[in-house]
Scaffold this active site. Structure first.
Site, PDB file in Angstrom:
ATOM      1  N   LYS A  14       1.057 -29.727 -27.861  1.00  0.00           N
ATOM      2  CA  LYS A  14       0.148 -30.794 -28.171  1.00  0.00           C
ATOM      3  C   LYS A  14      -0.484 -31.599 -26.850  1.00  0.00           C
ATOM      4  CE  LYS A  14       0.710 -30.102 -32.370  1.00  0.00           C
ATOM      5  NZ  LYS A  14      -0.368 -29.864 -33.311  1.00  0.00           N
ATOM      6  N   LYS A  74      -6.627 -31.821 -25.120  1.00  0.00           N
ATOM      7  CA  LYS A  74      -6.050 -30.505 -25.290  1.00  0.00           C
ATOM      8  C   LYS A  74      -6.766 -29.465 -24.344  1.00  0.00           C
ATOM      9  CE  LYS A  74      -3.984 -31.600 -29.574  1.00  0.00           C
ATOM     10  NZ  LYS A  74      -4.143 -31.124 -31.085  1.00  0.00           N
ATOM     11  N   GLU A 165      -8.568 -25.396 -34.814  1.00  0.00           N
ATOM     12  CA  GLU A 165      -9.949 -25.421 -35.478  1.00  0.00           C
ATOM     13  C   GLU A 165     -10.643 -26.632 -35.753  1.00  0.00           C
ATOM     14  OE1 GLU A 165      -8.812 -21.937 -38.855  1.00  0.00           O
ATOM     15  OE2 GLU A 165      -7.826 -23.886 -39.240  1.00  0.00           O
TER      16      GLU A 165
END
Length: 217
Positions: A14, A74, A165
């Site tokens: 994360k 990220k 995604e």
């Protein structure tokens, strides 16, 4: 090597440490994993855009900024980011390209074997295009095979990864110029090394019990 160990210990990272970079030797192995991923009838309907520069990662991250801002850091802080793309068609020109590469790589004992491979692969390509009418979905499933290959392979190399995604596919396709190349973005993987802010690293792994997901007959 106990590969099950890596399946049990890998996690979706994360938060990445932006100062830690994957070395070239290690990333070359990840490239190889992607290139040699399995696909239905060796169709290989994929392409990978790899961002390792700040400019490249910023392009990829721009597809997350509006609706998926939690994914932006990220991508920006990762060492490398891979955008998994699928072809938008599987025409005869492409099938011939794959066939001729197989021929150069010595997969055929004779002309009959080559023709047999072409006939078999064309059958499935036509099946999905004309009968099942799900060619795009079929190709995207092959891309996800390579996603799994990369995630497990990265873990064995002690590289952290996060599949993503959550991004705007239209923006991604536009900023990377994918449509004019007959490609479309499917999923993104951020790769690198986790930072101390990665809360997921300390959480226990959780999966449904084995008796719920396996049936032995």
């Amino acid at each position: 090597m106990n590969i099950a160990h890596f399946a049990q210990t890998r996690h979706a990272t994360k938060a990445f440490d932006k100062n830690l970079k994957i070395n070239d030797k290690t990333f070359d192995q990840l490239r190889t994993l992607l290139r040699f991923s399995p696909s239905s009838v060796n169709s290989q309907p994929w392409h990978y855009v790899i961002a390792s520069t700040d400019e490249g990662k910023q392009k990829v991250a721009s597809a997350t900024a509006a609706d998926y801002p939690y994914n932006e850091p990220k991508i920006l802080n990762a060492s490398h980011v891979v955008v998994f793309c699928a072809r938008t068609s599987m025409d005869q020109e492409y099938l011939t390209q794959v066939l001729e590469q197989e021929d150069r790589d010595g997969r055929f004992a004779n002309a009959e074997a080559k023709q047999g491979q072409h006939t078999g692969r064309s059958f499935y390509a036509n099946l999905h295009q004309f009968d099942l009418k799900d060619t795009q979905h079929w190709m995207e499933k092959q891309v996800y095979l390579s996603l799994g290959t990369l995630l497990l392979g990265a873990a064995t190399l002690e590289v952290d990864a996060c599949p993503i995604e959550g991004f705007d596919h239209r923006i991604m396709d536009e900023v990377l110029g994918l449509r004019e190349k007959s490609l479309t973005s499917i999923v993104v993987v951020a790769l690198g090394y986790r930072s101390e802010d990665d809360f997921n690293a300390s959480l226990p792994k959780s999966r449904l019990p084995a008796e719920k997901i396996f049936t032995d007959i």
